[in-house]
Design a protein around this motif. Structure first.
Motif, short mmCIF file in Angstrom:
data_model
loop_
_atom_site.label_atom_id
_atom_site.label_comp_id
_atom_site.label_asym_id
_atom_site.label_seq_id
_atom_site.Cartn_x
_atom_site.Cartn_y
_atom_site.Cartn_z
N GLU A 1 0.82 -1.13 -0.06
CA GLU A 1 -0.21 0.02 -0.05
C GLU A 1 0.74 1.21 -0.02
O GLU A 1 2.08 1.27 0.30
CB GLU A 1 -0.87 0.16 1.15
N ASP A 2 0.11 2.37 -0.73
CA ASP A 2 0.87 3.68 -0.30
C ASP A 2 0.51 3.97 1.26
O ASP A 2 -0.71 4.18 1.71
CB ASP A 2 0.27 4.73 -1.30
N VAL A 3 1.59 4.53 1.82
CA VAL A 3 1.23 4.97 3.17
C VAL A 3 2.07 6.26 3.42
O VAL A 3 3.36 6.48 3.26
CB VAL A 3 1.98 3.91 4.25
N VAL A 4 1.20 7.02 4.01
CA VAL A 4 1.57 8.28 4.21
C VAL A 4 1.69 8.50 5.91
O VAL A 4 0.67 8.24 6.60
CB VAL A 4 0.54 9.58 3.62
N VAL A 5 2.88 8.97 6.55
CA VAL A 5 2.96 9.01 8.04
C VAL A 5 3.31 10.46 8.22
O VAL A 5 4.12 11.24 7.83
CB VAL A 5 3.73 8.19 8.45
N ASP A 6 2.41 11.03 8.83
CA ASP A 6 2.44 12.48 9.39
C ASP A 6 2.51 12.52 10.73
O ASP A 6 1.50 12.27 11.46
CB ASP A 6 0.98 13.26 8.80
N VAL A 7 3.70 12.96 11.27
CA VAL A 7 4.15 12.89 12.56
C VAL A 7 4.05 14.31 13.33
O VAL A 7 4.52 15.15 12.58
CB VAL A 7 5.40 11.94 12.64
N LYS A 8 3.39 14.09 14.70
CA LYS A 8 3.59 15.47 15.08
C LYS A 8 4.52 15.27 16.65
O LYS A 8 4.19 14.37 17.15
CB LYS A 8 2.16 15.79 15.63
N VAL A 9 5.44 16.15 16.93
CA VAL A 9 6.47 15.81 17.85
C VAL A 9 6.67 16.96 19.07
O VAL A 9 6.29 18.23 18.43
CB VAL A 9 7.86 15.34 17.47
N GLY A 10 6.89 16.74 20.01
CA GLY A 10 7.12 17.78 20.90
C GLY A 10 8.58 18.15 20.91
O GLY A 10 9.81 17.66 20.43
N SER A 11 8.92 19.28 21.87
CA SER A 11 10.00 19.96 21.98
C SER A 11 11.34 19.19 22.39
O SER A 11 12.52 19.56 22.29
CB SER A 11 10.10 21.21 22.52
N TYR B 1 9.18 20.28 10.32
CA TYR B 1 10.42 19.93 11.04
C TYR B 1 11.26 19.09 10.34
O TYR B 1 12.46 19.22 10.23
CB TYR B 1 9.99 19.38 12.64
N ALA B 2 10.86 18.07 9.81
CA ALA B 2 11.39 17.26 8.66
C ALA B 2 10.59 16.96 7.44
O ALA B 2 9.92 15.99 7.81
CB ALA B 2 12.05 16.12 9.49
N PRO B 3 10.39 17.87 6.62
CA PRO B 3 9.40 17.77 5.84
C PRO B 3 9.36 16.37 4.86
O PRO B 3 8.54 15.82 4.61
CB PRO B 3 9.54 18.83 4.79
N THR C 1 6.42 12.49 7.09
CA THR C 1 6.82 14.06 7.31
C THR C 1 6.63 14.23 8.96
O THR C 1 5.71 13.75 9.58
CB THR C 1 5.73 14.89 6.46
N VAL C 2 7.29 15.15 9.41
CA VAL C 2 7.50 15.36 10.95
C VAL C 2 7.29 16.90 11.03
O VAL C 2 7.94 17.78 10.52
CB VAL C 2 8.64 14.78 11.62
N ALA D 1 4.94 12.01 20.93
CA ALA D 1 4.98 11.77 19.24
C ALA D 1 3.65 11.09 18.93
O ALA D 1 3.60 10.00 19.38
CB ALA D 1 6.30 10.81 18.65
N ALA D 2 3.26 11.57 18.12
CA ALA D 2 1.82 11.11 17.32
C ALA D 2 2.16 11.23 15.97
O ALA D 2 2.19 11.76 15.27
CB ALA D 2 0.55 12.13 17.77
N ALA D 3 1.74 9.69 15.62
CA ALA D 3 1.89 9.30 14.31
C ALA D 3 0.49 9.03 13.53
O ALA D 3 -0.30 8.24 14.27
CB ALA D 3 2.98 8.30 13.93
N THR D 4 0.13 9.80 12.67
CA THR D 4 -0.94 9.51 11.89
C THR D 4 -0.69 8.86 10.64
O THR D 4 0.11 9.61 9.55
CB THR D 4 -1.71 10.98 11.47
N CYS D 5 -1.08 7.47 10.38
CA CYS D 5 -0.77 6.87 9.03
C CYS D 5 -1.97 6.83 8.26
O CYS D 5 -3.16 6.22 8.71
CB CYS D 5 -0.36 5.45 9.54
N HIS D 6 -1.86 7.27 7.00
CA HIS D 6 -2.80 7.25 6.13
C HIS D 6 -2.48 6.15 5.12
O HIS D 6 -1.66 6.43 4.50
CB HIS D 6 -2.82 8.68 5.36
#
Lengths: 345, 345, 345, 345
Positions: free
Chosen positions: B168-178, B201-203, B223-224, B233-238
């Protein structure tokens, strides 16, 4: 000042933002702000930034005749009261979703039955960068939704320039601030529960998809997260073009669409702390920022778009549209810069 | 207490987190914490939560012999000092990226040359839920990276159960703290610039992609974003599966993988404020949360995964791995609950 | 586990904190958590940190017999239901203000009429550092209020040691987090209105003054501000002694009072980032910090005191008191360290 | 536009704020912004809010001749370069502390030796509400410090009206945002360490006491805390008058001083969420708010004062002073309203 204006639903967040903008606008005079709950209170009672403004809320049932009426009421109210609004004002700018979609069929797919479907075709959707040519003289304007606006602003130039074909898979991962939940709140938006979060807010099926589909002509995979800021909507669009896309093509597409736009900035790379679009960089303003990066590993284009949801995503966009509709200078009342630093926009 | 332990790089954030965990661990006694910059200062000087702990930093060049040495040094230090680490301790748990990848080829693709490539094959990657069977008796353990851990925890059960095929195509859009930026900071992580942000932060091309590729066997679009929290750290995987996927299949896949896991929770829907995985819900703990939603419109599966980057994404995972390696009860020193409410985790 | 416990009012913030503490306590088994609104929901539905805990809320009208009942109900409820509480449990620990004051006269001065004034003299006020000798065997314990606890902890050692006479002018300027407003919220605690504030919350006449007066024997000038954190209460006490006070006297006073206290730390100066008491340093824990500075210019002593309002200011203090009352090890279930870094505690 | 202006030290926070204000000012044209570190970079590189502004930093050693030069350099720089500044501009507005105090004696008490003490008497301290009559025609203006400005604005009307005698004990407990630490930061202002704090920042002996003493004629007990916001300074002044003070007297004193002031608002009580001065209510603006409460229990007057430290406490005040000095309309370029909601101002 050449035009009189009123704000219906003046005690909410977008109502307050309209009051702020109209108060500083060289061509508008605010003659009425309505609020059922706060009748006779000063506008500063609800909006502490406006404590110096000499205006009191009045009952929404008695509308003053004005040139322009801005409706900042919850979804569903405008369609009920639209006749009264149009009786009171030559131009009605509605900030709700009531008149954004073009047909009853579209509306029914995403919402629950429209009271006045015959008006849907009359209303002009307003995202001035997209369709300013339709706005001059419009008497019913539906200002675009915040998350849809952020997404459309980021992607449309790429379709217009042919960099994208429109057949691509597009994942849009949006991060929004707490003002999208509106004033008043509830448990989910209470400070202890809402601060510091990354919360799937609309994992799927967010209603703004309807606007994106209709005005971008593309179905997107759309997910909205709530994060810890008050203002701001940041859309990250992951797009998989059929063939390789170059940086030059991307720059050129944005330049073509936004080179002359007074409120659009393209930001992509460079040094320093702020290399891409960020809600902080546009907080409190009508500016929108778009930018991008190309992923060499998987031929993905990552498009970033950032706006202030209450400004370019709502009240700012509404005033911008009214400026165009009335033939006023487009940037009137909106040309100020944002703040730096600003904590959480 | 059965084992002696030391923390090399004790003044950084993950070093401090290791000290906190080992201080409360029933089987470990901390005999040394090193710091070049803060030699002779108490650990509480750098970690105010540990102001009650009676331990002072010592120079990293003189390592005490211990049963287990935890290395919480910047990337590149462990590969230089690995012989000294192994001389001092029977078991070395490295929290950096130095020994995570399996081969020099892989390493060179993402990093700049490895000093001791021959050791890469010896080191055991540690994400206990993924490969705990490899850990007992291991003497060189490479604790998994935070963003990779979040992603792998969310997706792997779906591959294992055959819900996803791996094509599958998988897009992982991560949101992280400082805290991912480490202690010390710079302009980009100063409070005025860092608070309230949604910052790419890390496109593209984040190095944790290497771990995901190697241990998940899948290339992802990664992408982070930095958002306003300290931990998390929260990963949203589409994910776009080939055919329809049902809720039951998803639940069943997670139950199969995590039904007996002491630190994993599956959260998907239900009422209330907290319906999906959230970093806030696991802040300060070794718990990980996974959950999902199915997008009816475009046959997309959206997978949410949340961890505390400093715990399950770093120090907690390292202690967990050490527990397994030494044959201690897996949850020893890690079984405590998080906080609610907590501002920004 | 030696004792059964129940939490009445388990869905609120302090109720959840009690559940967290009791779940990790070696001597208590929680057999009941009540909530009228969330009956039959798991405790994790309200407290996401406890999503792994296998316990459901039950109706508060049917109380299980237990050894210890913790009442975390709004002020006024305990005095109404006290007979039912005492019928159900040998020991009742009340976290509300209902039984904190010693006499009806005192109570009436600050609150509106007490239903069961005859019980006021029976109840033991619990701030273990202040009066642990009264607690063993107590069957009705009133756990101290957060802002009063912070203030008393900072000042009392100075009176006990004679550094202050008790006749001084004392200004107490307190800064508190949003959890003091409780779960549920309202407009004032909604995230957009509550974040980033410095808001005079109780400019004068805060009810905790009553406790301070009664237990410190001193009238103070007391003002409370709400600031942007979730947990935490920081009291800054500006004191004007009659004659000069030296640093040595101050250190000696705190050492005398707190040298053997398991939960108190004195922090005053030194280098590094964290030089004084801070709520961040004790977030999530039962620790309290006190410290001071002497103003050479105006012979003022500035005392700083920091606690987690939900822990040492509420649930932690309540469990601490129960430990003492039952003759359990004082630190049982409370000896864990806090987090660093932590965003907003 | 009638006047040319330059900003020396344009890459710092107050430098950026000056650029924002001058860019929107009807009477000023910015012809130069200097920065040693960012020479040739656009101002938007450092100030993302100004990404649309067409101006690049130049080397500070080559100053363009202008009508007004604003110096936003660190303390100590202006006194070194003052001759060059005055050669380049008819009017110099210095935002540092270098020329704020009236005499070398005063200066030496709080700072370390002045290079050009003979100029101290020439410079006009600028807090326009306090001494606007001295500003017209001034050629060297020292803009007041943020914490001093907040304190003076709150207290001075009470002395002027005789509500306070000047002999009272006054405790000033100030809460400030992270922008006071300036751009660049260090460990103490890194996001993980700085967010969510209540940190004694200047427990005693803050240098702004000097300004307060000199311009208020009163010695105050002054303590500054850092809290979690970016912009803002809130001073809470606890005053103990000799005899009873009534609410009417207080209102009347503020009305007398500020009734005609364009930037001052008095806020004291009333309903709603925002009942007192708050930094959030004035964030991004040149407005200041004062208010009060009277403590019936101990005859204490509590005065609240709130400003944006970067605006009324720095750049806004500097532009305001320049307006008065040049005879421009006082509110020119400063009359805009702030934002609501705004996360952390």
């Amino acid at each position: 000042m050449s035009y009189t204006a009123s704000v219906v639903g003046g005690s909410g967040f977008t109502g307050g933002e309209l009051l702020r903008l109209l108060d500083g606008h060289p061509e508008f005079e605010v003659v009425q702000a309505t609020s059922r709950s706060y009748e006779r209170k000063t506008v500063g009672h609800q909006h502490p930034n406006l404590r110096g403004m000499d205006l009191r809320f009045t009952d929404p049932s008695e509308l003053e005749p004005v040139d322009v009426l801005f409706a900042a009421t919850p979804h569903g109210v405008s369609m009920e009261r639209i006749d009264a609004f149009r009786d009171a004002a030559d131009t009605v700018v509605d900030l709700s979703a009531d008149f954004r979609l073009g047909s009853e069929t579209q509306y029914d797919e995403w919402y629950d039955g429209h009271d006045r479907p015959e008006l849907l075709a009359d209303a002009e959707y307003a995202l001035p960068e997209l369709n300013r040519e339709n706005l001059p003289g419009a008497d019913l304007i539906a200002s675009g939704g915040c998350n849809a606006t952020a997404t459309i602003l980021g992607l449309k130039p790429l379709f217009d320039a042919g960099v994208l074909s429109g057949d691509e898979d597009v994942v849009v991962d949006v991060k929004v601030g707490s003002s999208e939940g509106g004033a008043g709140g509830g448990a989910a938006s209470s400070h202890p529960e809402r601060s510091g979060i990354v919360r799937p807010y609309a994992p799927t099926s967010h209603r703004h998809e309807a606007e994106i589909e209709e005005f971008l002509g593309l179905s997107v995979s759309f997910t909205v997260h709530a994060v810890d800021m008050t203002r701001g909507a940041a859309a990250t669009c992951h797009v998989f073009p059929d063939g390789p896309v170059g940086k030059k093509d991307m720059w050129s597409a944005y330049r073509e669409s936004y080179g002359d736009e007074p409120f659009m900035r393209t930001v992509a790379g460079g040094g320093g702390v702020y290399r891409y679009p960020e809600p902080k960089a546009v907080a409190g303003t009508n500016y929108g920022e778009v930018g991008f990066e190309i992923d060499p590993g998987n031929e993905r284009v990552v498009v970033f778009s950032a706006i202030d949801n209450m400004m370019k995503g709502s009240a700012g966009q509404a005033v911008h549209a009214a400026n165009v509709a009335l033939g006023i200078e487009e940037t009137a009342g909106l040309a100020f810069q944002g703040l730096h630093p600003v904590g959480a926009p």
